[in-house]
Design a protein around this motif. Structure first.
Motif, PDB file in Angstrom:
ATOM      1  N   HIS A 131       0.809  -1.215   0.000  1.00 26.36           N
ATOM      2  CA  HIS A 131       0.000   0.000   0.000  1.00 26.36           C
ATOM      3  C   HIS A 131       0.843   1.267   0.000  1.00 26.36           C
ATOM      4  O   HIS A 131       0.411   2.288  -0.528  1.00 26.36           O
ATOM      5  CB  HIS A 131      -0.957  -0.003   1.193  1.00 26.36           C
ATOM      6  CG  HIS A 131      -1.847  -1.196   1.211  1.00 26.36           C
ATOM      7  ND1 HIS A 131      -2.730  -1.492   0.196  1.00 26.36           N
ATOM      8  CD2 HIS A 131      -1.978  -2.197   2.112  1.00 26.36           C
ATOM      9  CE1 HIS A 131      -3.375  -2.606   0.472  1.00 26.36           C
ATOM     10  NE2 HIS A 131      -2.931  -3.063   1.637  1.00 26.36           N
ATOM     11  N   GLY A 132       2.022   1.213   0.614  1.00 26.71           N
ATOM     12  CA  GLY A 132       2.912   2.377   0.630  1.00 26.71           C
ATOM     13  C   GLY A 132       3.739   2.465  -0.633  1.00 26.71           C
ATOM     14  O   GLY A 132       3.460   3.263  -1.529  1.00 26.71           O
TER      15      GLY A 132
ATOM     16  N   ILE B  64      -0.634   0.363  -4.083  1.00 22.99           N
ATOM     17  CA  ILE B  64      -1.798  -0.481  -4.357  1.00 22.99           C
ATOM     18  C   ILE B  64      -2.889  -0.060  -3.371  1.00 22.99           C
ATOM     19  O   ILE B  64      -2.711  -0.183  -2.165  1.00 22.99           O
ATOM     20  CB  ILE B  64      -1.464  -1.975  -4.191  1.00 22.99           C
ATOM     21  CG1 ILE B  64      -0.398  -2.393  -5.201  1.00 22.99           C
ATOM     22  CG2 ILE B  64      -2.732  -2.835  -4.329  1.00 22.99           C
ATOM     23  CD1 ILE B  64       0.136  -3.815  -4.998  1.00 22.99           C
ATOM     24  N   SER B  65      -3.989   0.413  -3.902  1.00 25.33           N
ATOM     25  CA  SER B  65      -5.077   0.846  -3.020  1.00 25.33           C
ATOM     26  C   SER B  65      -5.779  -0.375  -2.434  1.00 25.33           C
ATOM     27  O   SER B  65      -5.673  -1.490  -2.955  1.00 25.33           O
ATOM     28  CB  SER B  65      -6.080   1.707  -3.781  1.00 25.33           C
ATOM     29  OG  SER B  65      -6.835   0.899  -4.669  1.00 25.33           O
TER      30      SER B  65
ATOM     31  N   ASN C  85       3.071   7.505  -0.521  1.00 26.66           N
ATOM     32  CA  ASN C  85       2.435   8.818  -0.381  1.00 26.66           C
ATOM     33  C   ASN C  85       1.668   8.975   0.920  1.00 26.66           C
ATOM     34  O   ASN C  85       1.043  10.002   1.144  1.00 26.66           O
ATOM     35  CB  ASN C  85       1.488   9.063  -1.567  1.00 26.66           C
ATOM     36  CG  ASN C  85       2.233   9.132  -2.875  1.00 26.66           C
ATOM     37  OD1 ASN C  85       3.360   9.611  -2.929  1.00 26.66           O
ATOM     38  ND2 ASN C  85       1.619   8.622  -3.924  1.00 26.66           N
ATOM     39  N   GLY C  86       1.654   7.952   1.756  1.00 26.90           N
ATOM     40  CA  GLY C  86       0.923   8.031   3.014  1.00 26.90           C
ATOM     41  C   GLY C  86      -0.553   7.741   2.806  1.00 26.90           C
ATOM     42  O   GLY C  86      -0.990   7.342   1.730  1.00 26.90           O
TER      43      GLY C  86
ATOM     44  N   GLU D 149       2.443  11.402   8.047  1.00 27.25           N
ATOM     45  CA  GLU D 149       1.340  11.334   7.082  1.00 27.25           C
ATOM     46  C   GLU D 149       0.990   9.897   6.705  1.00 27.25           C
ATOM     47  O   GLU D 149       0.573   9.616   5.584  1.00 27.25           O
ATOM     48  CB  GLU D 149       1.664  12.158   5.829  1.00 27.25           C
ATOM     49  CG  GLU D 149       1.872  13.626   6.125  1.00 27.25           C
ATOM     50  CD  GLU D 149       2.295  14.417   4.913  1.00 27.25           C
ATOM     51  OE1 GLU D 149       2.734  13.823   3.902  1.00 27.25           O
ATOM     52  OE2 GLU D 149       2.207  15.654   4.972  1.00 27.25           O
ATOM     53  N   GLY D 150       1.195   8.958   7.622  1.00 30.44           N
ATOM     54  CA  GLY D 150       0.856   7.565   7.379  1.00 30.44           C
ATOM     55  C   GLY D 150       1.948   6.761   6.701  1.00 30.44           C
ATOM     56  O   GLY D 150       1.769   5.588   6.399  1.00 30.44           O
TER      57      GLY D 150
END
Length: 193
Positions: A83-84, A88-89, A140-141, A177-178
């Motif tokens: 995901h980071g 991948i959403s 992108n967090g 920011e995650g």
């Protein structure tokens, strides 16, 4: 979705974990503190190898929960890669898992050189009171405020690993920011190394 026996089993395990965590923590346990960092590329096959190294360094008093810690760290590092770094959403992953195209999705992400070459770094810190891992990705967090809703959506394919991590670790904190997550497991006072 969980069936009733699975749900009861999970709840009993979580109840046990919460009882253990209510114990006082030992501030006087002799231990030589450890601190080191590891870096991994976006190779999902290498995650278990790096987690084995991290687990081999846990506080002796936490050896009883090594498998839980291993599961939690693998989940967090895989999330950092998927995901980071690979962007991948959760929606993309859900669809790809349902239709069996997840490997193709990862291959497609690797075609993007800027995503392919990103790294995940893991910092380990240990002292007398706790073991702590901080995992950083180069993505992108994400919106950390949405994390609370994952545990309540039974239709959601992803996010159960993060919910599980909330039970495995005593503390879990997202920052940067995650792009970074810090997890900590305390050493109970009455557990002897």
């Amino acid at each position: 979705p969980l069936n009733e026996p699975e749900l009861i089993s999970c709840l009993k395990q979580y109840e046990y974990l919460l009882k253990v965590r209510k114990q006082e923590f030992n501030k006087n346990r002799p231990l030589t503190p450890k601190q080191f960092s590891k870096t991994i590329g976006n190779n999902l096959e290498k995650v278990s190898e790096i987690v084995d190294t991290l687990i081999s360094n846990v506080h002796p008093a936490l050896s009883w929960c090594k498998k839980d810690l291993q599961l939690g760290l693998e989940e967090l590092i895989i999330n950092a890669i998927e995901h980071g770094n690979l962007a991948i959403s959760y929606e993309e992953k859900s669809i790809a898992l349902q239709d069996g195209s997840f490997e193709k999705l990862v291959e497609k992400k690797f075609e993007n050189e800027s995503l392919k070459n990103r790294k995940v770094s893991i910092d380990f810190h240990q002292d007398q009171l706790f073991d702590e891992w901080t995992i950083h990705d180069e993505g992108n967090g994400f919106n950390q405020c949405k994390m609370g809703s994952f545990a309540h959506n039974s239709e959601w394919v992803n996010g159960r690993g993060i919910m599980l991590c909330r039970f495995i670790f005593d503390e879990i904190e997202y920052f940067n920011e995650g792009k970074s997550v810090r997890v900590r497991r305390y050493v109970p006072k009455n557990v002897h190394a």
